[in-house]
Each structure stands twice: as structure tokens, then as C-alpha cells.
Design a protein around this motif. Sequence first.
Motif, PDB file in Angstrom:
ATOM      1  N   MET A   1       0.844  -1.187   0.000  1.00  0.00           N
ATOM      2  CA  MET A   1       0.000   0.000   0.000  1.00  0.00           C
ATOM      3  C   MET A   1       0.886   1.247   0.000  1.00  0.00           C
ATOM      4  SD  MET A   1      -3.020   1.016   2.667  1.00  0.00           S
ATOM      5  CE  MET A   1      -4.089  -0.248   2.038  1.00  0.00           C
ATOM      6  N   LYS A   2       0.554   2.196  -0.877  1.00  0.00           N
ATOM      7  CA  LYS A   2       1.325   3.428  -0.983  1.00  0.00           C
ATOM      8  C   LYS A   2       1.097   4.308   0.245  1.00  0.00           C
ATOM      9  CE  LYS A   2       1.970   7.476  -3.822  1.00  0.00           C
ATOM     10  NZ  LYS A   2       1.434   8.349  -4.832  1.00  0.00           N
ATOM     11  N   ARG A   3       2.165   4.921   0.745  1.00  0.00           N
ATOM     12  CA  ARG A   3       2.048   5.830   1.884  1.00  0.00           C
ATOM     13  C   ARG A   3       1.660   7.226   1.409  1.00  0.00           C
ATOM     14  NH1 ARG A   3       7.232   4.024   5.506  1.00  0.00           N
ATOM     15  NH2 ARG A   3       6.382   1.996   6.067  1.00  0.00           N
ATOM     16  N   SER A   4       0.984   7.955   2.302  1.00  0.00           N
ATOM     17  CA  SER A   4       0.524   9.310   1.983  1.00  0.00           C
ATOM     18  C   SER A   4       1.135  10.312   2.947  1.00  0.00           C
ATOM     19  CB  SER A   4      -1.002   9.375   2.088  1.00  0.00           C
ATOM     20  OG  SER A   4      -1.431  10.723   2.013  1.00  0.00           O
ATOM     21  N   HIS A   5       1.583  11.440   2.399  1.00  0.00           N
ATOM     22  CA  HIS A   5       2.159  12.517   3.211  1.00  0.00           C
ATOM     23  C   HIS A   5       1.126  13.578   3.591  1.00  0.00           C
ATOM     24  CE1 HIS A   5       5.964  10.757   2.312  1.00  0.00           C
ATOM     25  NE2 HIS A   5       5.943  11.096   1.044  1.00  0.00           N
ATOM     26  N   PHE A   6      -0.142  13.369   3.207  1.00  0.00           N
ATOM     27  CA  PHE A   6      -1.156  14.411   3.367  1.00  0.00           C
ATOM     28  C   PHE A   6      -1.272  14.906   4.807  1.00  0.00           C
ATOM     29  CE2 PHE A   6      -5.544  15.793   4.137  1.00  0.00           C
ATOM     30  CZ  PHE A   6      -5.663  16.799   3.193  1.00  0.00           C
ATOM     31  N   PHE A   7      -1.479  14.007   5.761  1.00  0.00           N
ATOM     32  CA  PHE A   7      -1.696  14.456   7.134  1.00  0.00           C
ATOM     33  C   PHE A   7      -0.410  14.923   7.808  1.00  0.00           C
ATOM     34  CE2 PHE A   7      -5.674  12.179   6.447  1.00  0.00           C
ATOM     35  CZ  PHE A   7      -6.551  13.197   6.804  1.00  0.00           C
ATOM     36  N   ALA A   8       0.732  14.433   7.348  1.00  0.00           N
ATOM     37  CA  ALA A   8       2.000  14.979   7.840  1.00  0.00           C
ATOM     38  C   ALA A   8       2.133  16.437   7.400  1.00  0.00           C
ATOM     39  CB  ALA A   8       3.178  14.150   7.328  1.00  0.00           C
ATOM     40  N   MET A  10      -0.528  18.435   6.738  1.00  0.00           N
ATOM     41  CA  MET A  10      -1.543  19.182   7.492  1.00  0.00           C
ATOM     42  C   MET A  10      -1.060  19.497   8.914  1.00  0.00           C
ATOM     43  SD  MET A  10      -4.152  19.880   5.586  1.00  0.00           S
ATOM     44  CE  MET A  10      -2.813  20.246   4.475  1.00  0.00           C
ATOM     45  N   ALA A  11      -0.316  18.573   9.491  1.00  0.00           N
ATOM     46  CA  ALA A  11       0.203  18.783  10.854  1.00  0.00           C
ATOM     47  C   ALA A  11       1.176  19.960  10.906  1.00  0.00           C
ATOM     48  CB  ALA A  11       0.878  17.511  11.361  1.00  0.00           C
ATOM     49  N   ARG A  12       1.704  20.359   9.771  1.00  0.00           N
ATOM     50  CA  ARG A  12       2.647  21.474   9.723  1.00  0.00           C
ATOM     51  C   ARG A  12       1.957  22.842   9.775  1.00  0.00           C
ATOM     52  NH1 ARG A  12       7.623  19.524   8.807  1.00  0.00           N
ATOM     53  NH2 ARG A  12       8.471  21.493   8.044  1.00  0.00           N
ATOM     54  N   MET A  13       0.617  22.855   9.814  1.00  0.00           N
ATOM     55  CA  MET A  13      -0.094  24.135   9.949  1.00  0.00           C
ATOM     56  C   MET A  13       0.359  24.874  11.206  1.00  0.00           C
ATOM     57  SD  MET A  13      -3.970  23.941   8.467  1.00  0.00           S
ATOM     58  CE  MET A  13      -4.643  22.678   9.499  1.00  0.00           C
ATOM     59  N   PRO A  27       1.821  35.533  19.288  1.00  0.00           N
ATOM     60  CA  PRO A  27       1.890  34.966  17.931  1.00  0.00           C
ATOM     61  C   PRO A  27       0.727  34.007  17.678  1.00  0.00           C
ATOM     62  CG  PRO A  27       4.017  34.832  19.031  1.00  0.00           C
ATOM     63  CD  PRO A  27       3.018  35.245  20.075  1.00  0.00           C
ATOM     64  N   GLU A  28       0.345  33.909  16.422  1.00  0.00           N
ATOM     65  CA  GLU A  28      -0.755  33.028  16.027  1.00  0.00           C
ATOM     66  C   GLU A  28      -0.294  32.193  14.842  1.00  0.00           C
ATOM     67  OE1 GLU A  28      -5.412  33.809  15.241  1.00  0.00           O
ATOM     68  OE2 GLU A  28      -4.095  34.831  13.826  1.00  0.00           O
ATOM     69  N   ASN A  29      -0.569  30.894  14.879  1.00  0.00           N
ATOM     70  CA  ASN A  29      -0.220  30.055  13.737  1.00  0.00           C
ATOM     71  C   ASN A  29      -1.490  29.630  12.994  1.00  0.00           C
ATOM     72  OD1 ASN A  29      -1.183  27.443  14.782  1.00  0.00           O
ATOM     73  ND2 ASN A  29       0.558  27.559  16.191  1.00  0.00           N
ATOM     74  N   VAL A  30      -1.307  29.020  11.835  1.00  0.00           N
ATOM     75  CA  VAL A  30      -2.432  28.664  10.974  1.00  0.00           C
ATOM     76  C   VAL A  30      -3.313  27.596  11.618  1.00  0.00           C
ATOM     77  CG1 VAL A  30      -3.068  27.689   8.725  1.00  0.00           C
ATOM     78  CG2 VAL A  30      -1.283  29.418   8.872  1.00  0.00           C
ATOM     79  N   VAL A  62     -17.924  23.436   9.622  1.00  0.00           N
ATOM     80  CA  VAL A  62     -16.743  23.191  10.459  1.00  0.00           C
ATOM     81  C   VAL A  62     -15.623  22.565   9.638  1.00  0.00           C
ATOM     82  CG1 VAL A  62     -15.847  21.748  12.339  1.00  0.00           C
ATOM     83  CG2 VAL A  62     -17.960  23.045  12.660  1.00  0.00           C
ATOM     84  N   MET A  63     -15.931  21.556   8.869  1.00  0.00           N
ATOM     85  CA  MET A  63     -14.896  20.876   8.092  1.00  0.00           C
ATOM     86  C   MET A  63     -14.310  21.788   7.024  1.00  0.00           C
ATOM     87  SD  MET A  63     -14.490  18.208   9.699  1.00  0.00           S
ATOM     88  CE  MET A  63     -13.175  17.643   8.646  1.00  0.00           C
ATOM     89  N   ARG A  64     -15.157  22.558   6.356  1.00  0.00           N
ATOM     90  CA  ARG A  64     -14.640  23.492   5.350  1.00  0.00           C
ATOM     91  C   ARG A  64     -13.719  24.522   5.998  1.00  0.00           C
ATOM     92  NH1 ARG A  64     -18.134  24.036   0.899  1.00  0.00           N
ATOM     93  NH2 ARG A  64     -16.852  25.770   0.199  1.00  0.00           N
ATOM     94  N   ALA A  65     -14.088  24.986   7.194  1.00  0.00           N
ATOM     95  CA  ALA A  65     -13.272  25.985   7.893  1.00  0.00           C
ATOM     96  C   ALA A  65     -11.940  25.401   8.363  1.00  0.00           C
ATOM     97  CB  ALA A  65     -14.054  26.554   9.071  1.00  0.00           C
ATOM     98  N   LEU A  66     -11.953  24.161   8.835  1.00  0.00           N
ATOM     99  CA  LEU A  66     -10.705  23.546   9.302  1.00  0.00           C
ATOM    100  C   LEU A  66      -9.651  23.473   8.205  1.00  0.00           C
ATOM    101  CD1 LEU A  66     -11.880  20.601  11.578  1.00  0.00           C
ATOM    102  CD2 LEU A  66     -10.573  22.619  12.266  1.00  0.00           C
ATOM    103  N   TYR A  67     -10.091  23.296   6.970  1.00  0.00           N
ATOM    104  CA  TYR A  67      -9.164  23.144   5.853  1.00  0.00           C
ATOM    105  C   TYR A  67      -9.030  24.408   4.999  1.00  0.00           C
ATOM    106  CZ  TYR A  67      -8.761  18.104   6.600  1.00  0.00           C
ATOM    107  OH  TYR A  67      -8.491  16.862   7.126  1.00  0.00           O
ATOM    108  N   HIS A  68      -9.656  25.524   5.414  1.00  0.00           N
ATOM    109  CA  HIS A  68      -9.731  26.686   4.524  1.00  0.00           C
ATOM    110  C   HIS A  68      -8.363  27.275   4.173  1.00  0.00           C
ATOM    111  CE1 HIS A  68      -9.238  29.274   8.066  1.00  0.00           C
ATOM    112  NE2 HIS A  68      -9.049  30.280   7.224  1.00  0.00           N
ATOM    113  N   ASP A  69      -7.362  27.102   5.020  1.00  0.00           N
ATOM    114  CA  ASP A  69      -6.011  27.592   4.732  1.00  0.00           C
ATOM    115  C   ASP A  69      -5.023  26.448   4.514  1.00  0.00           C
ATOM    116  OD1 ASP A  69      -6.472  30.324   4.700  1.00  0.00           O
ATOM    117  OD2 ASP A  69      -6.015  30.611   6.821  1.00  0.00           O
ATOM    118  N   ALA A  70      -5.521  25.298   4.125  1.00  0.00           N
ATOM    119  CA  ALA A  70      -4.663  24.114   3.966  1.00  0.00           C
ATOM    120  C   ALA A  70      -3.484  24.368   3.041  1.00  0.00           C
ATOM    121  CB  ALA A  70      -5.492  22.935   3.450  1.00  0.00           C
ATOM    122  N   SER A  71      -3.684  25.120   1.974  1.00  0.00           N
ATOM    123  CA  SER A  71      -2.609  25.342   1.002  1.00  0.00           C
ATOM    124  C   SER A  71      -1.416  26.066   1.613  1.00  0.00           C
ATOM    125  CB  SER A  71      -3.126  26.131  -0.205  1.00  0.00           C
ATOM    126  OG  SER A  71      -3.524  27.436   0.185  1.00  0.00           O
TER     127      SER A  71
END
Length: 197
Positions: A1-8, A10-13, A27-30, A62-71
Motif C-alpha cells: 500500500m502506498k504511503r501518503s504525506h497528506f496528514f504529515a 496538514m500537521a505542519r499548519m 503569535p498566532e499560527n495557521v 466546520v470541516m470546510r473551515a478547518l481546511y480553509h487555509d490548507a494550502s
Amino acid sequence: MKRSHFFAQMARMKLIQRWPLMRNTVPENVAEHSLQVAMVAHALVIIKNTLFNGKLDPGTAVMRALYHDASEVLTGDLPTPVKYFNQDIASAYKAIEQNAEQTLLTMLPAELRTAYESLVSGHVTDDYSPLVKSADILCAYLKCEEELSAGNREFAKARERLTAMLDARMNDEIRYFLDVFVPSFSLSLDEISTPGF
């Protein structure tokens, strides 16, 4: 199974600092900002549904807001004066954001991408988009209120700009949130801990 870096990724927010050109008392982070936007978006839906005949799903907001600055885990938080310095820069940055969103989506296993597309893509237009944007602006406004209450005048112009943005998109649920919840953000811990203050 291929590994995914997606949540790693996201954790960098939590590593992406907001307001990078301004002196901050706190200070405030994302990640912190995204949590607050999710709470405010939830509140706006509850207010809209309870008091103003809305029919939106709080969980979707809530879910849309949690990811709104994902990029921003890939782009960083580009300061507003830079991002909107002129139309060419604004357009170029939108393209960079879209590229970052697509890059994040490709990090997901193919079978999960569709489920995350509306969350990660900041360019989905539906009934939740303006609501999440309003929550985002409200949270930036609250940051200004907190900084100004701490004596940091660095945020005075930002508050003026955000006030104008809120006025331009004013609706019943925003007005309710401003009237009922926002005044407490300029009070001390003792004041907000006293029932009925």
C-alpha cells in the motif's frame, strides 16, 4: 500500500505563522487560526439556522473551515498587503494557491481524493463559501481586537480594513455574532470569568 504525506503536511499548519510582517503580542499560527475559524463558522450556522431560518449543516461548515487555509502548508501565509499589492500579484498568488491545493490532493490515496476535494479547494463556490469567508474575516478582526486590547497599535489599520470588509458582507448572523460575542474579546480574564458581567 502506498504511503501518503497528506496528514504529515496538514500537521505542519502549526509551524506557519500568521501576521508575519506585524509585531504580535501573542503569535498566532495557521492551526490555531483554523480551529477558531471552525468554531466561528459553526456558530454562524447555528445562529443562522436558529434565528434566521437557515438550513445549513454545521458539520460541513466546520470541516470546510478547518481546511480553509490548507494550502498555506506549502505556500506559507503571504501577508495581505503583499498578496493584494496589485492585480497581477493577486492573480499570480491565486494560481499558486490552486497549485498548492492540487499538490495536496495528489498526496492523498486516489480513492480518498474526491472526499477531500471540497475541503482542500478554496475555490469551491456554494452556500458554505461566503459563510467560511465571513468566519475567517471575523477571526482576523478578533485577533486585531485582542492585540489592540493588549496595547499593540500595530493592528489599528488592519482592524479598520477588516471592519470595512465585515460591513460589506454584513448579514443577520454576522451582526448577531458581533453584538453578542465580540465585546468579550477586549475584556480581561477576570471580567469574562464573572457571570453576568
